[in-house]
Design a protein around this motif. Structure first.
Motif, short mmCIF file in Angstrom:
data_model
loop_
_atom_site.label_atom_id
_atom_site.label_comp_id
_atom_site.label_asym_id
_atom_site.label_seq_id
_atom_site.Cartn_x
_atom_site.Cartn_y
_atom_site.Cartn_z
N GLY A 2 -70.59 -6.63 10.05
CA GLY A 2 -71.91 -6.21 10.51
C GLY A 2 -73.06 -6.93 9.84
N VAL A 3 -72.79 -8.12 9.28
CA VAL A 3 -73.84 -8.89 8.62
C VAL A 3 -74.06 -10.22 9.35
CG1 VAL A 3 -73.40 -7.85 6.38
CG2 VAL A 3 -72.24 -10.00 6.99
N GLU A 4 -75.25 -10.79 9.16
CA GLU A 4 -75.52 -12.12 9.69
C GLU A 4 -74.66 -13.15 8.95
OE1 GLU A 4 -79.71 -13.11 9.30
OE2 GLU A 4 -80.16 -10.97 9.18
N VAL A 5 -74.32 -14.22 9.64
CA VAL A 5 -73.67 -15.37 9.02
C VAL A 5 -74.63 -16.54 9.11
CG1 VAL A 5 -71.69 -16.93 9.06
CG2 VAL A 5 -71.40 -14.51 9.69
N MET A 6 -74.77 -17.26 7.99
CA MET A 6 -75.63 -18.44 7.95
C MET A 6 -74.90 -19.58 7.27
SD MET A 6 -78.79 -16.20 6.66
CE MET A 6 -77.53 -15.14 5.99
N PHE A 7 -75.31 -20.79 7.59
CA PHE A 7 -74.85 -21.98 6.88
C PHE A 7 -76.09 -22.54 6.20
CE2 PHE A 7 -71.69 -20.96 9.92
CZ PHE A 7 -70.50 -21.19 9.24
N THR A 8 -76.11 -22.40 4.88
CA THR A 8 -77.37 -22.40 4.15
C THR A 8 -77.70 -23.68 3.40
OG1 THR A 8 -76.20 -21.39 2.30
CG2 THR A 8 -77.33 -19.91 3.84
N GLU A 9 -76.73 -24.54 3.14
CA GLU A 9 -76.99 -25.73 2.33
C GLU A 9 -76.19 -26.90 2.89
OE1 GLU A 9 -76.63 -25.06 -1.88
OE2 GLU A 9 -77.46 -23.02 -1.75
N LEU A 10 -76.27 -27.09 4.20
CA LEU A 10 -75.37 -28.00 4.89
C LEU A 10 -75.65 -29.46 4.55
CD1 LEU A 10 -73.11 -28.39 6.96
CD2 LEU A 10 -74.86 -28.28 8.75
N ASP A 11 -74.61 -30.17 4.14
CA ASP A 11 -74.63 -31.62 4.00
C ASP A 11 -73.18 -32.11 4.00
OD1 ASP A 11 -73.84 -30.89 1.34
OD2 ASP A 11 -75.86 -31.23 0.58
N LEU A 12 -72.96 -33.29 4.52
CA LEU A 12 -71.61 -33.86 4.61
C LEU A 12 -71.57 -35.17 3.84
CD1 LEU A 12 -70.76 -33.28 8.41
CD2 LEU A 12 -70.41 -31.74 6.46
N SER A 13 -70.96 -35.14 2.67
CA SER A 13 -70.89 -36.34 1.84
C SER A 13 -70.04 -37.41 2.52
CB SER A 13 -70.28 -36.00 0.48
OG SER A 13 -70.12 -37.18 -0.30
N VAL A 14 -70.47 -38.66 2.40
CA VAL A 14 -69.70 -39.79 2.93
C VAL A 14 -68.99 -40.54 1.81
CG1 VAL A 14 -71.31 -40.04 4.85
CG2 VAL A 14 -71.61 -41.46 2.81
N LEU A 15 -69.16 -40.10 0.56
CA LEU A 15 -68.62 -40.84 -0.59
C LEU A 15 -67.29 -40.26 -1.07
CD1 LEU A 15 -71.86 -41.41 -2.70
CD2 LEU A 15 -70.82 -42.90 -0.99
#
Length: 362
Positions: free
Chosen positions: A246-259
């Motif tokens: 019953g809670v919201e879901v968030m993606f809060t610090e999104l980044d995709l490293s390429v290294l």
């Protein structure tokens, strides 16, 4: 009609065009699109960022200025000026602020790290949450009340708060925040909580807060993943399991490293560092097309997943505006050149940007 990626790139100007919407416009009605912002951007000293941010984003998270070491540097002194400027900036541009964060084991003021007395730590804990949360109630949309309180196995991290206040400190943090900020959304935020063991720990934590009759409105999954190796199945399971509470879901610090990852595991623990060695910084002269394509396809896969569950997700926040300000240039090895975000070092949209937009035209 599905628009081929190269054609879409031709259509779009620097920060979007009439033909192709900005990120916040493309996903309006699905979820907020946010980014972490620094003081130079808040104060509009970077003119390129000043043009891009209100065009692309409808939510902002302060990268550092609301963390305890900056906001509460001495026992009897608070430094509100940077956060006040952020709030004013967001209000001028009609952008929601997710305040980050009230309680975290890292980036603590020196005086707190030296405390040995539990009563003193408790007094700090109560005063810090109450003073700051009440000041910004009604001015910020939400707070990350507690940040990164779990170990990888789902147990509680042995932080100063656990050692001095006991295992109920998280419930108490939310109780204090609820009282001080009744008009503000209250969230728990952590990395790797899409992984089964840590996810189970987060679920138990949320249930404990709820069982105590205390309000928790959402959970933030940070989303520090690797291009070409995004754990989509685990992410989807997490969306379903957290939203079932019953809670919201968030993606809060999104980044995709390429290294390359110097370890055999994934972590966003800022206290960990790795030594540089040959092959760890391969793209100092730019990102090759093959890596650009992989990054774009990884972001597209993620956003297709987010859109499938848009009724359960309230916000997607990138951890930074452009590649140049990304913390991943210095984590876990200092001085590398990473490319984890949709905008490059000149605030130009990358293939990843257009791939994200294209998920709205399957």
């Amino acid at each position: 009609m599905r628009i081929a990626l190269p054609a879409l790139i031709v259509l779009v100007s620097l920060h979007g065009s009439a033909q192709t919407p900005a990120l916040k416009e493309a996903f309006r009605g699905d979820f907020l699109i946010g980014a972490a912002i620094n003081t130079r951007q808040t104060e509009e000293k970077d003119t390129a960022a000043a043009r891009l941010i209100p065009r692309q984003f409808d939510a902002l998270t302060p990268e550092n200025i609301m963390k305890a070491e900056i906001m509460h540097p001495a026992w009897d002194r608070y430094n509100f000026d940077p956060a006040d400027k952020l709030v004013a900036y967001a209000q001028r541009n009609h952008i929601k602020v997710n305040a980050h964060n009230l309680i975290w084991h890292s980036q603590l003021p020196t005086f707190l790290r030296r405390m040995q007395d539990a009563d003193s730590v408790r007094a700090y804990f109560v005063n810090h949450i109450t003073t700051i949360a009440s000041r910004y109630d009604g001015q910020v949309y939400s707070w990350d009340v507690v940040n990164e309180a779990l170990n990888e196995d789902g147990t509680l991290r042995n932080s100063i708060f656990l050692k001095k206040l006991g295992p109920d400190y998280i419930v108490e943090a939310f109780r204090l925040a609820q009282k001080a900020a009744p008009h503000t959304r209250l969230y728990y935020n952590d990395y790797n909580i899409e992984q089964p063991k840590k996810r189970a720990g987060a679920i138990a934590l949320i249930k404990k807060i709820q069982a105590a009759g205390v309000r928790i409105d959402g959970v933030g999954i940070q989303g520090h993943w690797k291009s070409g190796n995004v754990p989509l199945a685990a992410i989807e399971a997490s969306i379903l399991e957290f939203s079932a509470l019953g809670v919201e879901v968030m993606f809060t610090e999104l980044d995709l490293s390429v290294l390359p990852n110097p370890w055999d595991h994934n972590t966003a623990d800022v206290g960990q560092v790795a030594a540089n060695r040959a092959g760890m910084n391969p793209y100092t002269n730019g990102l090759p097309d093959s890596a650009q394509d992989l990054l774009a396809s990884s972001y597209a896969d993620l956003f297709r997943l987010f859109l499938r569950h848009k009724g359960k997700i309230s916000r997607i926040t990138f951890w930074g505006i452009d590649d140049g300000m990304s913390w991943l240039n210095d984590f876990p090895i200092r001085g590398r050149t990473n490319y984890p975000l949709p905008f490059d070092r000149n605030y130009q949209p990358k293939k990843a940007y257009f791939a994200i937009i294209a998920t709205k035209n399957p």
